[in-house]
Design a protein around this motif. Structure first.
Motif, short mmCIF file in Angstrom:
data_model
loop_
_atom_site.label_atom_id
_atom_site.label_comp_id
_atom_site.label_asym_id
_atom_site.label_seq_id
_atom_site.Cartn_x
_atom_site.Cartn_y
_atom_site.Cartn_z
N HIS A 46 0.77 -1.67 -0.12
CA HIS A 46 -0.25 0.04 0.06
C HIS A 46 0.45 1.56 -0.27
CE1 HIS A 46 0.01 2.15 4.34
NE2 HIS A 46 0.57 0.80 4.36
N PRO A 139 -8.48 2.03 0.22
CA PRO A 139 -7.53 2.00 -1.12
C PRO A 139 -8.40 0.77 -2.14
CG PRO A 139 -7.40 1.21 1.85
CD PRO A 139 -8.74 2.09 1.04
N GLY A 180 -7.17 -3.68 -0.28
CA GLY A 180 -8.35 -2.86 -1.43
C GLY A 180 -7.67 -3.78 -2.59
#
Length: 256
Positions: A46, A139, A180
């Protein structure tokens, strides 16, 4: 014989706020002599999304609250970091400090619903000293934008997952999990199918997205600057899914 390959994409530069991440990742894939094919799945740590989206906080800009000061005193933590953790959290589930630890840990329910240490607020690979890196605001939306952009660029049906490293209750060590997701299923429902001996499956539901995330950790490292992994050879069906699908509903939570 089923063959699965994993490629860590090299030479992804340090990401800055506002960078066109889709263009950067597409260029890195091509520079590695690769392309994307129907059925490929990409995972990404991320932090490159967080940096591109400006989700990095300078501790110099943080003023701790009374609550943050109280936790900081109990846990020997920087009160400014605690304040950021609290801002990223719905609630603190548990907090503790072992005698041999330099600082304690806060187990929190993140604003997105994930349960993790310190609400996923991290100092590693944040880019600068005295800064903290947070999860992207959304996300799933970030993964969807990336999946659509790379699908268009390479004219291929692909999936995309954004990952973070979480600990696990009652087990040592950390693994990557999906925070995500776009295009690929969060879980694969096996209920109603049969096992190798013909027995009906009633609860089996592999967390496909988390299996991808965990496997990505086999080929990336904290110091390797290869946050993106290409999976080829997986069998999956396109679906409208998101990482929120992985969060157990409150009514099924036996530990609240």
């Amino acid at each position: 014989m089923h063959t699965l390959s994993l490629h860590a994409i090299p030479n992804i530069p340090e990401i800055q706020p506002g960078d066109d991440l889709a263009a950067i990742l597409g260029d890195a894939i091509e520079a590695a002599g690769l392309s994307l094919q129907d059925g490929d799945v990409l995972t990404s740590a991320h932090k490159i999304f967080s940096k591109a989206e400006g989700r990095v906080v300078s501790l110099a800009d943080v003023t701790p609250s009374e609550e943050a000061l109280r936790y900081a005193d109990e846990l020997s933590k920087d009160a400014r970091k605690v304040e950021v953790i609290l801002q990223e959290s719905i609630r603190v589930v548990r907090h503790f400090k072992r005698p041999n630890q330099p600082e304690g840990t806060m187990i929190c329910e993140h604003n997105l619903g994930f349960i993790s240490a310190n609400a996923a607020v991290d100092e590693s690979n944040s880019g600068k000293d005295e800064t903290l890196i947070l999860l992207p605001k959304d996300p799933d939306a970030s993964a969807k934008r990336m999946q659509e952009a790379l699908s268009k660029r390479f004219n291929a049906r692909i999936g995309f997952a954004i990952t973070d490293t979480f600990g696990r209750p009652w087990r040592l060590g950390q693994v990557n999990v999906t925070v995500g997701l776009s295009g690929v299923p969060a879980t694969i429902k096996e209920q109603g199918n049969t096992d190798a001996h013909g027995r009906m499956l009633s609860v089996t539901e592999p967390a496909f997205a988390d299996e991808l995330a965990a496997a990505s950790g086999l080929v990336i490292t904290k110091s390797g600057q290869t946050p993106v992994v290409l999976f080829r050879g997986l069998n999956w069906q396109s679906t409208e899914s998101c990482a929120q699908d992985l969060i157990r509903s409150k009514k099924e939570d036996m530990f609240r």
